[in-house]
Motif scaffolding. Structure first.
Motif, PDB file in Angstrom:
ATOM      1  N   ARG A   1     -11.424  -6.444  -2.047  1.00  0.00           N
ATOM      2  CA  ARG A   1     -10.431  -7.400  -1.534  1.00  0.00           C
ATOM      3  C   ARG A   1     -10.105  -7.113  -0.073  1.00  0.00           C
ATOM      4  O   ARG A   1     -10.000  -8.028   0.739  1.00  0.00           O
ATOM      5  CB  ARG A   1      -9.171  -7.362  -2.388  1.00  0.00           C
ATOM      6  N   ARG A   2      -9.934  -5.824   0.265  1.00  0.00           N
ATOM      7  CA  ARG A   2      -9.660  -5.479   1.667  1.00  0.00           C
ATOM      8  C   ARG A   2     -10.843  -5.839   2.559  1.00  0.00           C
ATOM      9  O   ARG A   2     -10.667  -6.314   3.679  1.00  0.00           O
ATOM     10  CB  ARG A   2      -9.342  -3.991   1.789  1.00  0.00           C
ATOM     11  N   ALA A   3     -12.064  -5.602   2.075  1.00  0.00           N
ATOM     12  CA  ALA A   3     -13.257  -5.944   2.854  1.00  0.00           C
ATOM     13  C   ALA A   3     -13.346  -7.448   3.060  1.00  0.00           C
ATOM     14  O   ALA A   3     -13.715  -7.910   4.148  1.00  0.00           O
ATOM     15  CB  ALA A   3     -14.515  -5.422   2.158  1.00  0.00           C
ATOM     16  N   ALA A   4     -13.001  -8.223   2.036  1.00  0.00           N
ATOM     17  CA  ALA A   4     -13.043  -9.680   2.171  1.00  0.00           C
ATOM     18  C   ALA A   4     -12.049 -10.161   3.226  1.00  0.00           C
ATOM     19  O   ALA A   4     -12.360 -11.050   4.026  1.00  0.00           O
ATOM     20  CB  ALA A   4     -12.750 -10.344   0.826  1.00  0.00           C
ATOM     21  N   VAL A   5     -10.863  -9.552   3.260  1.00  0.00           N
ATOM     22  CA  VAL A   5      -9.868  -9.914   4.277  1.00  0.00           C
ATOM     23  C   VAL A   5     -10.389  -9.543   5.663  1.00  0.00           C
ATOM     24  O   VAL A   5     -10.280 -10.334   6.607  1.00  0.00           O
ATOM     25  CB  VAL A   5      -8.520  -9.218   3.969  1.00  0.00           C
ATOM     26  N   ALA A   6     -10.974  -8.346   5.789  1.00  0.00           N
ATOM     27  CA  ALA A   6     -11.502  -7.912   7.087  1.00  0.00           C
ATOM     28  C   ALA A   6     -12.646  -8.818   7.541  1.00  0.00           C
ATOM     29  O   ALA A   6     -12.733  -9.175   8.722  1.00  0.00           O
ATOM     30  CB  ALA A   6     -11.974  -6.466   7.006  1.00  0.00           C
ATOM     31  N   ILE A   7     -13.508  -9.200   6.619  1.00  0.00           N
ATOM     32  CA  ILE A   7     -14.628 -10.094   6.959  1.00  0.00           C
ATOM     33  C   ILE A   7     -14.103 -11.440   7.421  1.00  0.00           C
ATOM     34  O   ILE A   7     -14.600 -12.006   8.409  1.00  0.00           O
ATOM     35  CB  ILE A   7     -15.578 -10.243   5.747  1.00  0.00           C
ATOM     36  N   GLU A   8     -13.091 -11.952   6.745  1.00  0.00           N
ATOM     37  CA  GLU A   8     -12.510 -13.236   7.148  1.00  0.00           C
ATOM     38  C   GLU A   8     -11.877 -13.136   8.536  1.00  0.00           C
ATOM     39  O   GLU A   8     -12.033 -14.042   9.362  1.00  0.00           O
ATOM     40  CB  GLU A   8     -11.474 -13.691   6.116  1.00  0.00           C
ATOM     41  N   GLU A   9     -11.211 -12.023   8.817  1.00  0.00           N
ATOM     42  CA  GLU A   9     -10.637 -11.829  10.155  1.00  0.00           C
ATOM     43  C   GLU A   9     -11.730 -11.754  11.210  1.00  0.00           C
ATOM     44  O   GLU A   9     -11.593 -12.325  12.297  1.00  0.00           O
ATOM     45  CB  GLU A   9      -9.784 -10.558  10.183  1.00  0.00           C
ATOM     46  N   LEU A  10     -12.820 -11.048  10.910  1.00  0.00           N
ATOM     47  CA  LEU A  10     -13.939 -10.972  11.854  1.00  0.00           C
ATOM     48  C   LEU A  10     -14.574 -12.341  12.073  1.00  0.00           C
ATOM     49  O   LEU A  10     -14.935 -12.683  13.206  1.00  0.00           O
ATOM     50  CB  LEU A  10     -14.991  -9.978  11.350  1.00  0.00           C
ATOM     51  N   ARG A  11     -14.718 -13.093  11.003  1.00  0.00           N
ATOM     52  CA  ARG A  11     -15.298 -14.443  11.116  1.00  0.00           C
ATOM     53  C   ARG A  11     -14.426 -15.315  12.029  1.00  0.00           C
ATOM     54  O   ARG A  11     -14.937 -16.027  12.904  1.00  0.00           O
ATOM     55  CB  ARG A  11     -15.417 -15.068   9.726  1.00  0.00           C
ATOM     56  N   ASP A  12     -13.099 -15.234  11.848  1.00  0.00           N
ATOM     57  CA  ASP A  12     -12.193 -16.003  12.705  1.00  0.00           C
ATOM     58  C   ASP A  12     -12.302 -15.551  14.159  1.00  0.00           C
ATOM     59  O   ASP A  12     -12.298 -16.377  15.080  1.00  0.00           O
ATOM     60  CB  ASP A  12     -10.748 -15.848  12.221  1.00  0.00           C
ATOM     61  N   GLU A  13     -12.414 -14.240  14.371  1.00  0.00           N
ATOM     62  CA  GLU A  13     -12.536 -13.713  15.727  1.00  0.00           C
ATOM     63  C   GLU A  13     -13.840 -14.168  16.379  1.00  0.00           C
ATOM     64  O   GLU A  13     -13.865 -14.541  17.561  1.00  0.00           O
ATOM     65  CB  GLU A  13     -12.453 -12.180  15.698  1.00  0.00           C
ATOM     66  N   VAL A  14     -14.939 -14.164  15.638  1.00  0.00           N
ATOM     67  CA  VAL A  14     -16.226 -14.623  16.172  1.00  0.00           C
ATOM     68  C   VAL A  14     -16.146 -16.101  16.533  1.00  0.00           C
ATOM     69  O   VAL A  14     -16.649 -16.523  17.589  1.00  0.00           O
ATOM     70  CB  VAL A  14     -17.368 -14.353  15.153  1.00  0.00           C
ATOM     71  N   GLU A  15     -15.495 -16.901  15.692  1.00  0.00           N
ATOM     72  CA  GLU A  15     -15.350 -18.331  16.005  1.00  0.00           C
ATOM     73  C   GLU A  15     -14.516 -18.531  17.268  1.00  0.00           C
ATOM     74  O   GLU A  15     -14.825 -19.376  18.101  1.00  0.00           O
ATOM     75  CB  GLU A  15     -14.715 -19.075  14.824  1.00  0.00           C
ATOM     76  N   ARG A  16     -13.454 -17.725  17.418  1.00  0.00           N
ATOM     77  CA  ARG A  16     -12.639 -17.818  18.624  1.00  0.00           C
ATOM     78  C   ARG A  16     -13.449 -17.429  19.854  1.00  0.00           C
ATOM     79  O   ARG A  16     -13.398 -18.085  20.886  1.00  0.00           O
ATOM     80  CB  ARG A  16     -11.418 -16.905  18.496  1.00  0.00           C
ATOM     81  N   LEU A  17     -14.251 -16.368  19.737  1.00  0.00           N
ATOM     82  CA  LEU A  17     -15.089 -15.940  20.858  1.00  0.00           C
ATOM     83  C   LEU A  17     -16.148 -16.989  21.198  1.00  0.00           C
ATOM     84  O   LEU A  17     -16.455 -17.199  22.371  1.00  0.00           O
ATOM     85  CB  LEU A  17     -15.743 -14.594  20.544  1.00  0.00           C
ATOM     86  N   ARG A  18     -16.699 -17.638  20.196  1.00  0.00           N
ATOM     87  CA  ARG A  18     -17.673 -18.714  20.462  1.00  0.00           C
ATOM     88  C   ARG A  18     -17.028 -19.844  21.249  1.00  0.00           C
ATOM     89  O   ARG A  18     -17.630 -20.397  22.181  1.00  0.00           O
ATOM     90  CB  ARG A  18     -18.237 -19.261  19.152  1.00  0.00           C
ATOM     91  N   GLY A  19     -15.815 -20.193  20.868  1.00  0.00           N
ATOM     92  CA  GLY A  19     -15.098 -21.244  21.609  1.00  0.00           C
ATOM     93  C   GLY A  19     -14.842 -20.839  23.053  1.00  0.00           C
ATOM     94  O   GLY A  19     -15.022 -21.637  23.975  1.00  0.00           O
ATOM     95  N   ASP A  20     -14.409 -19.573  23.231  1.00  0.00           N
ATOM     96  CA  ASP A  20     -14.171 -19.076  24.595  1.00  0.00           C
ATOM     97  C   ASP A  20     -15.457 -19.083  25.412  1.00  0.00           C
ATOM     98  O   ASP A  20     -15.466 -19.471  26.587  1.00  0.00           O
ATOM     99  CB  ASP A  20     -13.605 -17.654  24.554  1.00  0.00           C
TER     100      ASP A  20
END
Length: 156
Positions: free
Chosen positions: A114-133
């Motif tokens: 469960r903790r890994a899934a939360v961390a993966i989701e946070e990383l996915r959101d961060e990668v999407e934000r970086l792609r936009g930037d």
């Protein structure tokens, strides 16, 4: 951890001393067990206890007394029966302890997942934000570049 809505709020009897195991989605609740499984768990819980081990020790003591005072054959039978009950009780207590340890490992793994899934989701959101930037920076660079003349100087 919150219990899954598909599980009964009743503790999983599969692991008698570990009611939190009912939180694990891979463990059936008490209602999901067959009669045989419930009976097996009950027998293990009753026979794999200190009470059963004490009864076995008592039978050994009675057998020794019978052997010394009266009938050696009957006394030896009672001694061997007591030793069998004690051995069975110890094996079943060990089985319960191993089940408890497996339950603890399963719950730890579930929480880690469960903790890994939360961390993966946070990383996915961060990668999407970086792609936009990166897309915005690329667009800005492309609009701010002026064509160069043959000498490599920017044209006015």
């Amino acid at each position: 951890m919150t219990p899954d809505s598909t599980h009964s709020p009743r503790p999983a009897r599969l692991r008698g001393r570990n009611p939190t195991l009912s939180l694990h989605p891979g463990v059936r609740s008490y209602d999901g067990l067959t009669r045989r499984e419930r009976g097996t768990d009950l027998a293990r819980d009753l026979l794999g206890s200190w009470t059963a081990a004490t009864i076995g020790a008592g039978l050994v003591g009675v057998g020794i007394v019978l052997t010394v005072r009266r009938d050696a054959a009957t006394g030896m039978t009672v001694v061997l029966s007591g030793l069998g009950v004690m051995a069975l009780s110890i094996v079943l207590m060990t089985s319960k302890r191993l089940d408890d340890a497996a339950a603890e490992v399963a719950l730890y793994d579930l929480e880690s997942d469960r903790r890994a899934a939360v961390a993966i989701e946070e990383l996915r959101d961060e990668v999407e934000r970086l792609r936009g930037d990166l897309a915005r920076l690329t667009a800005r660079v492309q609009t701010s570049v002026r064509p160069l003349d043959e000498a490599g100087e920017p044209q006015p």
